[in-house]
Design an enzyme around this catalytic site. Sequence first.
Site, short mmCIF file in Angstrom:
data_model
loop_
_atom_site.label_atom_id
_atom_site.label_comp_id
_atom_site.label_asym_id
_atom_site.label_seq_id
_atom_site.Cartn_x
_atom_site.Cartn_y
_atom_site.Cartn_z
N SER A 1 0.83 -1.20 0.00
CA SER A 1 0.00 0.00 0.00
C SER A 1 0.86 1.25 0.00
O SER A 1 1.97 1.25 0.53
CB SER A 1 -0.88 -0.02 1.26
OG SER A 1 -1.46 1.23 1.49
N TYR B 1 -2.51 -0.07 10.47
CA TYR B 1 -2.66 -0.72 9.16
C TYR B 1 -1.44 -0.43 8.29
O TYR B 1 -0.83 -1.33 7.72
CB TYR B 1 -3.93 -0.23 8.45
CG TYR B 1 -3.92 -0.55 6.97
CD1 TYR B 1 -4.09 -1.86 6.53
CD2 TYR B 1 -3.69 0.45 6.02
CE1 TYR B 1 -4.05 -2.16 5.18
CE2 TYR B 1 -3.66 0.16 4.67
CZ TYR B 1 -3.83 -1.14 4.25
OH TYR B 1 -3.77 -1.45 2.92
N LYS C 1 1.83 -2.96 6.67
CA LYS C 1 2.34 -3.04 5.30
C LYS C 1 3.84 -2.76 5.27
O LYS C 1 4.59 -3.42 4.53
CB LYS C 1 1.58 -2.08 4.39
CG LYS C 1 0.12 -2.46 4.18
CD LYS C 1 -0.03 -3.86 3.61
CE LYS C 1 -1.48 -4.26 3.38
NZ LYS C 1 -1.63 -5.65 2.91
#
Length: 340
Positions: free
Chosen positions: A126, A151, A155
């Site tokens: 991402s 989050y 990644k």
Amino acid sequence: MKKILVTGGLGFIGSHTVVELQAVGFEVVIIDDLSNSSESVLDGITSITNKKPIFEKLDLKEKSSVENFFRKHNDISGVIHFAASKAVGESVENPLLYYENNLNTLIYMLKEVLGLQESNFIFSSSCTVYGQADKMPITESAPVKPAESPYGNTKQIGEEIISDTCKVNPNLNAIALRYFNPIGAHPSAKIGELPIGVPQNLVPYITQTGAGLRESLSVFGDDYPTADGTCIRDYIHVVDLAKAHVIALQRLHNHKNDSNFETFNVGTGVGSSVLEVIHAFENVSNQSLNYKIAPRREGDITSAFADTKKANTVLGWKAKSSLNDAMDSAWKWEQKIRNL
């Protein structure tokens, strides 16, 4: 016909990638725990491609289940790993859920991939790995800054885990695709984004508001240092994004990769504000959207859009659909699932 495992293959990006993989002749096996997807998506994939992929309902957090899967399917020649929790806001509220689900499952997958005859691995990464970048557009060489959310951190750590594993396992070939903001649906309107509960992403919230399911849309902040005060993102049509996975996988199968761990930005190279996305929806739907300005949301960054030169030239991939194309397909999908 090579067999490809797609984890999270009934999810939004996963299902569209399965369609594109089958379209070019790959045999596909899907793993999904159905925590944020529906088994009915299989019917949509089958209807589009006239071929039903193999499906195994499995929780990748259960290490023994992952091991048993690879004993059964020891002829996998590539893995595309989508399975992960992905909502920025939820990750801020429940970080341990995100660290367990996004990192443990990655580790279990990599351990099994190392035992395959062909160890090819595509990681769903991402643009959140860049945090709030200093310069736009963002290149792959931009510094990876402290993550703005758990989050985003999963990644960043996920890429580090893959990179470290590749350094000591020269037979492992991996590509991390750093997506920007996937939106839209398949032009057939047979598959699309199917959020469970309240949508965490902008476009399904827009289409649900347009369909009357939501009273109004909240625009989180209009005081950002941008032209209209709202956040800017790079919105990419999900079919374009799906095709990038197929091209990345073929790059590994054909031994065209320059190193055994590569990263590519996957976006359009164009930044659109939240209000511009709303106006695009209003254009394609011929209706005004009820929205209101709300306070900023924790974990959001001001602006992020891609420099896509590396993906265009090295990977040989380019986004083809416009924001209006994507919003039109998203609206058709919403109308179909709501029987409007």
